[in-house]
Design a protein around this motif. Structure first.
Motif, short mmCIF file in Angstrom:
data_model
loop_
_atom_site.label_atom_id
_atom_site.label_comp_id
_atom_site.label_asym_id
_atom_site.label_seq_id
_atom_site.Cartn_x
_atom_site.Cartn_y
_atom_site.Cartn_z
N SER A 196 38.15 14.58 -9.83
CA SER A 196 38.84 13.45 -9.20
C SER A 196 38.45 12.13 -9.88
O SER A 196 39.27 11.24 -10.05
N LEU A 197 37.20 12.06 -10.30
CA LEU A 197 36.77 10.85 -11.01
C LEU A 197 37.45 10.79 -12.38
O LEU A 197 37.88 9.73 -12.84
N TYR A 198 37.56 11.97 -13.01
CA TYR A 198 38.26 12.04 -14.30
C TYR A 198 39.67 11.47 -14.16
O TYR A 198 40.11 10.67 -14.98
N GLU A 199 40.35 11.90 -13.10
CA GLU A 199 41.72 11.44 -12.92
C GLU A 199 41.79 9.94 -12.60
O GLU A 199 42.67 9.24 -13.07
N LEU A 200 40.80 9.51 -11.84
CA LEU A 200 40.74 8.09 -11.50
C LEU A 200 40.57 7.21 -12.73
O LEU A 200 41.22 6.17 -12.87
N VAL A 201 39.68 7.62 -13.64
CA VAL A 201 39.38 6.76 -14.80
C VAL A 201 40.26 7.05 -16.01
O VAL A 201 40.14 6.38 -17.04
N SER A 202 41.14 8.05 -15.90
CA SER A 202 41.98 8.38 -17.05
C SER A 202 42.72 7.17 -17.63
O SER A 202 42.76 6.99 -18.85
N PRO A 203 43.30 6.31 -16.78
CA PRO A 203 43.97 5.13 -17.36
C PRO A 203 43.00 4.26 -18.15
O PRO A 203 43.37 3.66 -19.17
N LEU A 204 41.75 4.19 -17.70
CA LEU A 204 40.75 3.40 -18.44
C LEU A 204 40.39 4.08 -19.76
O LEU A 204 40.29 3.44 -20.81
N LEU A 205 40.21 5.41 -19.70
CA LEU A 205 39.89 6.15 -20.94
C LEU A 205 41.02 5.99 -21.94
O LEU A 205 40.79 5.92 -23.15
N ASP A 206 42.25 5.91 -21.44
CA ASP A 206 43.39 5.76 -22.35
C ASP A 206 43.40 4.40 -23.02
O ASP A 206 43.99 4.24 -24.09
N ILE A 207 42.79 3.42 -22.37
CA ILE A 207 42.67 2.10 -23.00
C ILE A 207 41.59 2.15 -24.09
O ILE A 207 41.74 1.58 -25.16
N LEU A 208 40.54 2.90 -23.82
CA LEU A 208 39.39 2.94 -24.72
C LEU A 208 39.54 3.92 -25.87
O LEU A 208 38.90 3.78 -26.92
N GLY A 209 40.37 4.95 -25.67
CA GLY A 209 40.43 5.99 -26.69
C GLY A 209 41.81 6.51 -26.93
O GLY A 209 42.78 6.13 -26.25
N LYS A 210 41.91 7.41 -27.89
CA LYS A 210 43.21 7.97 -28.20
C LYS A 210 43.40 9.34 -27.55
O LYS A 210 44.51 9.82 -27.42
N SER A 211 42.32 9.97 -27.14
CA SER A 211 42.49 11.23 -26.43
C SER A 211 41.28 11.53 -25.57
O SER A 211 40.19 11.00 -25.79
N ARG A 212 41.54 12.37 -24.57
CA ARG A 212 40.49 12.71 -23.62
C ARG A 212 40.66 14.16 -23.22
O ARG A 212 41.76 14.67 -23.13
N PHE A 213 39.52 14.83 -23.06
CA PHE A 213 39.54 16.24 -22.68
C PHE A 213 38.69 16.41 -21.43
O PHE A 213 37.60 15.85 -21.34
N TYR A 214 39.22 17.18 -20.48
CA TYR A 214 38.42 17.50 -19.30
C TYR A 214 37.98 18.95 -19.44
O TYR A 214 38.79 19.87 -19.58
#
Lengths: 288, 288, 288, 288
Positions: free
Chosen positions: C131-149
């Motif tokens: 749930s935290l991953y989903e919450l911060v996903s928009p932030l991770l998308d600002i900081l990076g080009k990809s994210r893996f859970y």
């Protein structure tokens, strides 16, 4: 090494005819009763069984198949025993020439050193004509402490490669142990002694270990000169080729071979093969 | 292995007090004259020198520092000799506890087997208090054929790791040779015999070789059970850690370790460490 | 690397509160609108989500669990995202402390460099509370080009180790190619270019190759300082430990690790990890 | 692969004369305007520049030096460009025969696949006569995306071996990563994706990774059939021979080669070279 072997045969009363490219090397044997012939051909013509001990495959072929070579003197009822260390292909080539004359051939590379040759303690890895093997067995028993008959020509060379492959890996592993013991503050001389007492004790370790600890790699060691050169430049590589040909995985030998390559790149090709330990030492950085 | 060691001390007339978690294991010794104490603490309290032989680091710590452990019975003038094989950290921990009581400590891991223990042919790799070493030397000479004093606590464990690292690499290399000889059409039993005669002959090869050729890895071999487990799961890895800590390159041991990992992934952890040869065999492909 | 990440969040209008052991390092961010808190605890208390970027496991634990650490400021409804590169055990430890406060935890080590952080091109390897991953996903998308859970805590660290293990082996293999090409008379710069055009082309090769050919290993490279140190001293070794724990054979990584050890023994620990090429160069022999 | 290359030349309006042992294979080209000659000799006699693309060294020699071979049709002012992948010795042999006719020779092995050939995206590693290189550069630019001139004959083959050596090691390392990730509970497909995003991303990984995860090794992949066979049976071994000849240590390639040997012993010689991953999988024990 042919010299002490001939000497041991003379001592027990065999009629021995000798030949060497440099005749003077035969003088001690002649003074003890050996006859001298002027060419390999003449030796072969005058003997029932001819033993050949040459330094490398090229010499082995030349003395057999070259001008005035032993082949010319061979014939039915005669036997040719090659105790040189050569590769499988060379052994097969010599075999073909000998057989073409109706004579018998035995490949019989030795495991041992000049000292062991003098003491009649060599090991023979023979292959080829079984009847010749049986005929010369009493002679091999004078020259060595054990003999193995391994079947078809090439098997003697192959067995020697496998043994030398293990030898090369063992020396590399022993080198790791010596250096690691030293780096962690142990006395590597004590490691050599501890090893000499237990389940992994091997004559090679006891013989070479003390010198390796002192970063000395004398070639006057029982493992004679060409043996060492073969180890560094040829045997391990040939063994890897053999393993490649049958898709047998040999990662230890492959890793060991890389260390011998490093040792060669350090210019140590003329040292004893125990110099492989240098490949594992940290060198001061000399790069720009 | 503690049992045959105690027996050898009893035989020469030493006063021996024994203890074992399972008292019945002490019965044969008691019937030969040993006294029994009900805890390590009591043994230590009643003896000048206490020998400990435990199966693993956990037991070694428990018997020393646990409830009713030997430490509680130690005091000035007494000595504690741990002949178990433990890691450097465990040895240092036990040392600290013993020293805190004003007693002396000697780390003395043995190299050998139950058979060698019975024959008084063990090798002791000792480190710690030199005065205790000298005090117990006559006893070590009854129990073993040689003893080494290696300096500060931890050095005995380190020396054993280095020796076992070489042992692990040698076994892996020997495995390569056996399989290669077989694949090229030689009789691997003959290889074992040839090796046994020459410069790389080692007791381990002669002992394990014949079984390895038959794909058998009995653990009832002189290298006892826990030794084998240590080799597969611990010693080689610990040795690599030691090498890592001092940045000593050990590519042969690293390559050997990979093979032991493969052997483990084949489910061979309970076999003798010579089962590493299985890691080099071509398995029939069972993948989808 | 935390600085450019915070900057990117500020740029898109996020309310950002910052803290650094050395306050002056925060000044540029403050001048752009960030608020400053005097401790990790205060940051956590004032924010919904706290991001931590620390240099090593010790700092990561200290800033979280130490005096005035972030844990003290956490509570139900809050989230803690650790983007530091730490080992599995450290990640699990921090997770436990955060969870004990009723807060959510996300392990999110990044793959990338300072340059990529500035460009918002990082890659996040996250694990922990979905749930935290989903919450911060928009932030991770600002900081990076990809994210893996990747599931449970520890998986982010494990994934990073596996990637870095491949990276370490690739660098070692590339080094072999550069040196071999040079030794056989080819221009290694051309090799670097040829590689860059084909199926094995990788950004790392193009980035490091030209310097490696010149025996230069600048640490100002995109793979930042601690990344390099980790590679040489930690990541490859940790990956081998991971492989050991599951009995996965990794002979290539093991052989590569031996080369990094050699590089370290040459005193190259402070160079970029591409300096591993030095381990493969023939050094002039400097032994007695 | 010769077919799409010829096609690309026809498309831009070149006069192309073709020959193939199996004439029907040329029909599509003939229908597009190519002329057909009945032998390599006739092609060479009728063309200024002759391109040869053969499957292996034996064919390359036969088509050049055999009966009605290209050599017979060569002469001063003509050029012969061999884009086959052959070993150094073969390339030198062909060069000698061509030069003996007063013609020019360019060795130009390609890096690429059938698909890349169709797209005119090949890479040429050329060596030999520089004037011929310059003459055919416009043609190479039609057929490929880049070309390298590497000096004396043999250098093209050597460069290709070095590149393929790195490729073989990379594939083995990638295999380790895939299996390790799986064993520690990560999704190997995610590893493939993570790798594809970062500094070690390589087209080969993206192309082969997804299939490898599924234990599939289709040979219909862009790296065409003989390329794969060469990799498994020849290129890595030839590269190691090259390294041996100059005493360059290549422990990574040596360790990788051992894995390809295991893959071969598993009967995977006809699979894509990514099947090397099977060599790292734990097989169920099937020994007596």
């Amino acid at each position: 090494m042919g010299s002490p072997m001939a000497l041991n045969l003379i001592k027990v009363g065999c009629d021995v005819i000798v030949w060497n490219r440099t005749k003077s090397k035969c003088d001690p044997l002649i003074s003890l009763g050996a006859k001298y012939s002027s060419s390999p051909e003449e030796v072969a013509a005058n003997c029932d069984v001819t033993f050949a001990m040459l330094a490398d495959p090229e010499s082995a072929i030349d003395v057999t198949c070259g001008k005035n070579g032993a082949v010319s003197g061979m014939g039915p009822g005669k036997g040719y025993v090659d105790v040189s260390t050569v590769d499988v292909a060379t052994s097969k080539l010599i075999n073909e020439h000998i057989k073409a004359r109706g004579a018998l051939f035995l490949e019989a590379p030795v495991s041992g050193s000049k000292k062991l040759a003098e003491d009649g303690q060599l090991i023979f890895l023979t292959a080829g004509d079984r009847s010749l093997y049986e005929l010369v067995s009493p002679l091999l028993d004078i020259l060595g402490k054990s003999r193995f008959y391994l079947g078809k020509v090439g098997n003697g060379a192959a067995m020697k490669l496998v043994v030398n492959m293990i030898m090369g890996s063992m020396m590399a592993s022993f080198s790791e142990g010596i250096l690691l013991s030293k780096k962690v503050g142990l006395d590597p001389s004590v490691l050599v002694e501890v090893v000499s007492q237990g389940a992994i004790s091997a004559p090679m370790y006891s013989l070479k270990g003390p010198s390796m600890v002192k970063s000395q790699y004398p070639t006057a060691f029982p493992l004679k000169h060409q043996q060492k050169k073969l180890m560094l430049t040829q045997d391990l590589r040939l063994a890897l080729g053999l393993a490649e040909s049958v898709s047998q995985s040999t990662p230890i030998a492959a890793a060991a071979n890389e260390l011998y390559k490093v040792a060669k790149s350090y210019g140590l090709s003329d040292e004893d093969f125990s110099a492989v330990i240098e490949a594992l030492k940290a060198k001061s950085q000399d790069t720009a």
